[in-house]
Design an enzyme around this catalytic site. Structure first.
Site, PDB file in Angstrom:
ATOM      1  N   HIS A 143       0.884  -0.949  -0.220  1.00  0.00           N
ATOM      2  CA  HIS A 143       0.108  -0.013   0.084  1.00  0.00           C
ATOM      3  C   HIS A 143       1.025   1.290  -0.143  1.00  0.00           C
ATOM      4  CE1 HIS A 143      -3.307   2.398   2.050  1.00  0.00           C
ATOM      5  NE2 HIS A 143      -3.660   2.358   0.795  1.00  0.00           N
ATOM      6  N   GLU A 155       2.675   0.363   3.501  1.00  0.00           N
ATOM      7  CA  GLU A 155       2.403  -0.325   4.295  1.00  0.00           C
ATOM      8  C   GLU A 155       2.264  -1.728   3.707  1.00  0.00           C
ATOM      9  OE1 GLU A 155      -1.617   0.436   7.212  1.00  0.00           O
ATOM     10  OE2 GLU A 155      -1.872   1.131   5.167  1.00  0.00           O
ATOM     11  N   ASN A 193      -5.793   3.751   6.983  1.00  0.00           N
ATOM     12  CA  ASN A 193      -7.076   4.434   6.787  1.00  0.00           C
ATOM     13  C   ASN A 193      -7.972   4.196   8.142  1.00  0.00           C
ATOM     14  OD1 ASN A 193      -7.084   5.773   4.369  1.00  0.00           O
ATOM     15  ND2 ASN A 193      -7.000   3.811   3.454  1.00  0.00           N
TER      16      ASN A 193
HETATM   17  N1  LIG Z   1      -5.468   7.590  -5.238  1.00  0.00           N
HETATM   18  C1  LIG Z   1      -4.800   7.473  -3.987  1.00  0.00           C
HETATM   19  O1  LIG Z   1      -4.554   8.194  -3.209  1.00  0.00           O
HETATM   20  C2  LIG Z   1      -4.535   6.025  -3.777  1.00  0.00           C
HETATM   21  C3  LIG Z   1      -3.827   5.827  -2.359  1.00  0.00           C
HETATM   22  C4  LIG Z   1      -3.479   4.351  -1.860  1.00  0.00           C
HETATM   23  C5  LIG Z   1      -3.992   3.420  -2.691  1.00  0.00           C
HETATM   24  N2  LIG Z   1      -4.958   3.653  -3.684  1.00  0.00           N
HETATM   25  C6  LIG Z   1      -5.300   2.484  -4.327  1.00  0.00           C
HETATM   26  O2  LIG Z   1      -4.701   2.324  -5.725  1.00  0.00           O
HETATM   27  C7  LIG Z   1      -5.633   1.871  -6.655  1.00  0.00           C
HETATM   28  C8  LIG Z   1      -5.528   2.628  -7.923  1.00  0.00           C
HETATM   29  O3  LIG Z   1      -5.964   3.999  -7.593  1.00  0.00           O
HETATM   30  P1  LIG Z   1      -5.539   5.229  -8.321  1.00  0.00           P
HETATM   31  O4  LIG Z   1      -6.176   6.233  -7.569  1.00  0.00           O
HETATM   32  O5  LIG Z   1      -4.343   5.000  -9.226  1.00  0.00           O
HETATM   33  O6  LIG Z   1      -6.928   4.941  -9.500  1.00  0.00           O
HETATM   34  P2  LIG Z   1      -7.112   5.845 -10.998  1.00  0.00           P
HETATM   35  O7  LIG Z   1      -8.584   5.776 -11.427  1.00  0.00           O
HETATM   36  O8  LIG Z   1      -6.303   6.933 -11.153  1.00  0.00           O
HETATM   37  O9  LIG Z   1      -6.196   4.533 -12.034  1.00  0.00           O
HETATM   38  C9  LIG Z   1      -6.402   3.404 -12.080  1.00  0.00           C
HETATM   39  C10 LIG Z   1      -5.889   3.073 -13.640  1.00  0.00           C
HETATM   40  O10 LIG Z   1      -6.287   1.725 -13.949  1.00  0.00           O
HETATM   41  C11 LIG Z   1      -6.673   1.598 -15.409  1.00  0.00           C
HETATM   42  N3  LIG Z   1      -7.248   0.280 -15.581  1.00  0.00           N
HETATM   43  C12 LIG Z   1      -8.878  -0.230 -15.501  1.00  0.00           C
HETATM   44  N4  LIG Z   1      -8.838  -1.209 -15.806  1.00  0.00           N
HETATM   45  C13 LIG Z   1      -7.665  -1.705 -15.790  1.00  0.00           C
HETATM   46  C14 LIG Z   1      -7.214  -3.049 -16.275  1.00  0.00           C
HETATM   47  N5  LIG Z   1      -8.061  -4.151 -16.701  1.00  0.00           N
HETATM   48  N6  LIG Z   1      -5.725  -3.210 -16.547  1.00  0.00           N
HETATM   49  C15 LIG Z   1      -5.059  -2.234 -16.294  1.00  0.00           C
HETATM   50  N7  LIG Z   1      -5.298  -1.131 -16.123  1.00  0.00           N
HETATM   51  C16 LIG Z   1      -6.701  -0.808 -15.917  1.00  0.00           C
HETATM   52  C17 LIG Z   1      -7.587   2.727 -15.571  1.00  0.00           C
HETATM   53  O11 LIG Z   1      -7.822   3.055 -16.935  1.00  0.00           O
HETATM   54  C18 LIG Z   1      -6.533   3.949 -14.621  1.00  0.00           C
HETATM   55  O12 LIG Z   1      -5.655   4.543 -15.460  1.00  0.00           O
HETATM   56  C19 LIG Z   1      -6.861   1.527  -5.945  1.00  0.00           C
HETATM   57  O13 LIG Z   1      -6.925   0.313  -5.557  1.00  0.00           O
HETATM   58  C20 LIG Z   1      -6.977   2.633  -4.887  1.00  0.00           C
HETATM   59  O14 LIG Z   1      -7.599   2.126  -3.575  1.00  0.00           O
HETATM   60  C21 LIG Z   1      -5.160   4.892  -4.164  1.00  0.00           C
END
Ligand SMILES: NC(=O)c1ccc[n+]([C@@H]2O[C@H](COP(=O)([O-])OP(=O)(O)OC[C@H]3O[C@@H](n4cnc5c(N)ncnc54)[C@H](O)[C@@H]3O)[C@@H](O)[C@H]2O)c1
Length: 287
Positions: A143, A155, A193
């Site tokens: 994480h 994490e 979280n």
């Molecule tokens: N944004 C944050 O602050 C944060 C912090 C920690 C963890 N996370 C976790 O990280 C993960 C991603 O979050 P994010 O904010 O980067 O989301 P995001 O929406 O910015 O990015 C996700 C990406 O995945 C792509 N995608 C969709 N389906 C796909 C597939 N089948 N294969 C490959 N790529 C695919 C999308 O096109 C998009 O570019 C989530 O699980 C979220 O909970 C987010």
């Protein structure tokens, strides 16, 4: 395969977190296969990596001459089969179980059996995700925090099925990225979280009940508790919709009403006031 033998890492998803994760692996010398579903998402991710590298050059964190080498180590692909040669995989696709399921099952079928899959999920059970694969003992949570190139914490989350070897390898790998890994067991919200969201929620209650303005709540926490950002500023940065979703996960998973989302947070989300990304949350942002 020991962590010292890893050369190639695949990152699934080139969004906010995926491009940051690709950035830190490439900066540490790994070849990165960055996979997204459409070329435009990859282009956007690569552009962000370029901009973030420029920021690091300005701050003197990396040499200008390194920029093309770091970018050159990231191979952007849309074809899932291209991840076959990866020695380690980090999944960072959207926080939706159906999407995670499809991606993890596809990756599981393509990767060599010994390869570890790590998920960057913020709120889905690592144990449930591990169970979707045929390599549950080689599944772990990694994480990262946003923005990934800047934040030091990772994490490292142990699913019920994660083996000691998988856990140890992942802790080592996080250190090779210059991060500080912290060991956590799988539980709703992990530690980050579980502790942060009740803080944000309580800050929102203070505003809703008229105890203080958002500015005043944030000032108390910054000046009195030495937090670099106030909880409501941070909530706007994370996204108020994301905060409400994570609070639901805590309430459902832990069965305790103390995690119920503050009605003011829900009202803002209903109004489309999601924080920085929509131009308005607890604060207004010039667009
Ligand atoms: N944004 C944050 O602050 C944060 C912090 C920690 C963890 N996370 C976790 O990280 C993960 C991603 O979050 P994010 O904010 O980067 O989301 P995001 O929406 O910015 O990015 C996700 C990406 O995945 C792509 N995608 C969709 N389906 C796909 C597939 N089948 N294969 C490959 N790529 C695919 C999308 O096109 C998009 O570019 C989530 O699980 C979220 O909970 C987010």
């Amino acid at each position: 395969m020991s962590v010292d033998q890893f050369r190639t890492v695949a990152v699934l998803g080139a969004g906010t977190m995926g491009n940051g994760i690709a950035h830190v692996f490439a900066r540490a010398g790994y070849t990165v296969i960055l996979r997204d579903v459409e070329q435009r998402f990859l282009d956007r991710g690569m552009e962000t990596i370029g901009k973030n590298l420029d920021r690091e050059i300005k701050k003197g964190k990396i040499a200008e001459a390194e920029r093309p080498n770091v970018l050159g180590r990231v191979r952007a692909v849309t074809i899932m089969e291209a991840i076959a040669e990866a020695d380690f995989v980090v999944e960072a696709v959207p926080e939706k179980m159906e999407i995670k399921r499809a991606v993890l099952m596809d990756a599981d079928a393509i990767l060599r059996p010994e390869v570890i899959i790590a998920s960057n999920t913020s709120s889905i059970s690592m144990t449930a995700l591990a169970a979707l694969t045929k390599r549950a003992d080689r599944f772990v949570g990694m994480h990262f925090m946003n923005p990934v190139p800047v934040m030091v914490l990772v994490e490292v989350i142990r699913a019920l099925q994660t083996s000691d070897a998988t856990f140890g390898t992942t802790m080592e790998l996080a250190k090779k990225l210059g991060k500080t890994p912290v060991a956590v067991n799988d539980a709703p919200g992990f530690v980050s979280n579980r502790v942060l969201m009740p803080l944000i929620n309580e800050a929102a209650y203070c505003v809703m009940e008229g105890v203080a303005t958002a500015e005043a709540v944030d000032a108390v926490m910054k000046l009195g508790m030495n937090h670099p950002m106030g909880p409501l500023e941070l909530a706007d940065f994370i996204g108020l919709d994301v905060c409400v979703d994570i609070l639901h996960v805590l309430q459902e998973g832990l069965g305790d009403p103390k995690y119920r989302a503050c009605p003011l947070l829900k009202k803002y989300v209903a109004a489309g006031w999601l924080g920085r990304k929509s131009g308005r949350g607890f604060y207004s942002y010039a667009t």
